[in-house]
Write a protein that holds these residues in place. Structure first.
Motif, PDB file in Angstrom:
ATOM      1  N   VAL A 134       0.828  -1.208   0.000  1.00  0.00           N
ATOM      2  CA  VAL A 134       0.000   0.000   0.000  1.00  0.00           C
ATOM      3  C   VAL A 134       0.863   1.260   0.000  1.00  0.00           C
ATOM      4  N   CYS A 188      -5.587   5.589  -3.148  1.00  0.00           N
ATOM      5  CA  CYS A 188      -6.298   4.383  -2.716  1.00  0.00           C
ATOM      6  C   CYS A 188      -7.729   4.419  -3.242  1.00  0.00           C
ATOM      7  N   ASN A 238     -11.716   2.980  -3.193  1.00  0.00           N
ATOM      8  CA  ASN A 238     -12.803   2.335  -2.448  1.00  0.00           C
ATOM      9  C   ASN A 238     -14.046   2.406  -3.333  1.00  0.00           C
ATOM     10  N   LYS A 248     -11.717  -1.652   4.352  1.00  0.00           N
ATOM     11  CA  LYS A 248     -10.536  -1.157   3.649  1.00  0.00           C
ATOM     12  C   LYS A 248     -10.439   0.368   3.725  1.00  0.00           C
ATOM     13  N   TYR A 283      -7.222   2.545   4.669  1.00  0.00           N
ATOM     14  CA  TYR A 283      -6.666   3.593   3.811  1.00  0.00           C
ATOM     15  C   TYR A 283      -6.437   4.884   4.594  1.00  0.00           C
ATOM     16  N   THR A 325      -3.173   5.331   6.299  1.00  0.00           N
ATOM     17  CA  THR A 325      -1.979   5.598   5.492  1.00  0.00           C
ATOM     18  C   THR A 325      -1.776   7.092   5.241  1.00  0.00           C
ATOM     19  N   ILE A 367      -7.734   9.272  -1.021  1.00  0.00           N
ATOM     20  CA  ILE A 367      -8.683   8.176  -1.223  1.00  0.00           C
ATOM     21  C   ILE A 367      -9.779   8.651  -2.164  1.00  0.00           C
TER      22      ILE A 367
END
Length: 388
Positions: free
Chosen positions: A280, A286, A288, A303, A307, A310, A314
């Protein structure tokens, strides 16, 4: 010692979900008996990888730690979510197994029953218990397969009414079950903060990602029917210069053939949970991306919280549980909007917004599994459970 029998919807291994995260964090004065969900007698015909599950129940339980045991249940008759009579037969058989291999061998008298499955309502009359917890994590009647939606709804309603406490992961599930049981609480999913926060740093590039060109848009999780693979295909076709990395197994009944044909889509399969932060950390953005339906409306995407930890940008499809983080997440309303949000998220990745990064990480701290389980324990204490 407080005994808890957990009827789960997912096996303990290999992918940790809400069930495992909660059970492994329960206090030391709890003895946990985690029951992997049973396979049906015809399950291995559709998915040969399930064949070993037909006989696993004959083996000794797996001991995860001093106070946590994992059992496999015997196979059951299919179509239990279409015919109540079949479910009653299955649940009686499961109850007999639990009494023989858990109650007797571990000297259980009246444990807490903690269930994730509406159909376990037909098991209750066959087992003694002191307290009933229903942790509702999905709109079960919206799953595909051999189910009668009305039957699943009625079993869930009955289970909620009989429960001492009901936990829900989304506002939609909460609003549905609260009128049935006043002791209903909203406790969304969380993240292993310390584990996924490692991905906020630059980590060595894994061998499987050595030759993947940037920018990288990444997804982690099982590619189930509710993941919008058509949206991913659309993005990959529109932006050939971007790489799309999907990490996780492909669920039964899901076709990824169109994605495999695209040179800028990389399906890496299942990666060991311990190694996920290293992968990742290579993502620029990221993803979703859920299909828009009644099932996704009632999902608290695990998830997504990972995310957040991090700190990375996103991009998400519109979901009630994500909207409350709209100040730090790029949310698209349709395919074209999601594409535009990807462009914006990539711009942030290339010109980092420290304020947004820090705010995502702070949100993740607030929604960590440790904080979620602490909330659950406080509720159980208020209900008279002597848990420490």
């Amino acid at each position: 010692m407080i005994d808890i029998i957990c009827f789960s919807t997912t096996p303990w291994d290999p992918i940790p979900t809400r069930k495992q995260q909660i059970m492994k964090r329960m206090p030391q004065n709890c003895r946990i008996f985690y029951l992997d969900p049973p396979v049906t007698l015809i399950g291995p015909l559709k998915d040969p990888s399930l064949r070993p599950y037909l006989t696993r129940f004959r083996k000794s339980p797996k001991r995860i730690k001093e106070n946590l045991f994992v059992f496999a249940l015997p196979p059951i008759i299919p179509f239990y979510n279409k015919k109540r009579s079949i479910n009653k037969l299955n649940q009686k058989m499961i109850a007999n197994f639990v009494k023989e291999f858990i109650y007797q061998n571990f000297d259980l008298k009246s444990p807490i029953i903690w269930t994730y499955m509406p159909n376990t309502v037909d098991l209750l009359e066959h087992l003694s218990y002191s307290f009933l917890v229903y942790d509702c994590i999905d709109k079960h009647s919206e799953f595909q397969g051999f189910i009668d939606k009305a039957l699943v709804e009625s079993m869930e309603d009955e289970l909620a009414q009989k429960s001492n406490v009901v936990f829900t992961t989304t506002h939609g599930l909460y609003n549905k079950l609260k009128p049935l049981n006043p002791n209903t609480y909203l406790v969304p999913n969380g993240a292993e903060f310390e584990h996924f926060n490692k991905a906020s740093n630059k980590l060595p590039v894994p061998d499987k990602m050595n030759n993947i060109p940037r920018p990288i848009f990444g997804f982690v999780g099982v590619i189930h029917t509710w993941i919008d693979t058509q949206l991913i295909e659309y993005l990959a076709r529109e932006k050939r210069e971007w790489s799309f990395v999907l990490i996780g197994p492909v669920g039964a009944g899901v076709s990824v053939d169109n994605l495999k044909k695209l040179s800028n889509v990389y399906l890496l399969g299942r990666i060991d949970h311990r190694d996920l932060p290293q992968y990742v950390s290579q993502f620029d953005v990221c993803l979703n991306l859920f299909r828009t339906n009644k099932l996704s409306e009632n999902v608290s995407p695990l998830k997504f919280y990972e995310y957040l930890a991090t700190g990375k940008p996103i991009v998400s499809t519109s979901m009630p549980q994500v909207e409350e983080f709209s100040d730090v997440v790029y949310i698209g309303k349709n395919y074209e909007d999601v594409l535009e949000k990807c462009v914006q998220a990539l711009q942030e990745a290339q010109n980092p917004n420290i304020e947004k990064i820090e705010k995502r990480i702070e949100y993740a701290k607030q929604t960590s599994w440790d904080s979620r389980v602490a909330q659950i324990i406080d509720i159980l204490k208020r209900e008279g459970i002597d848990i420490e």
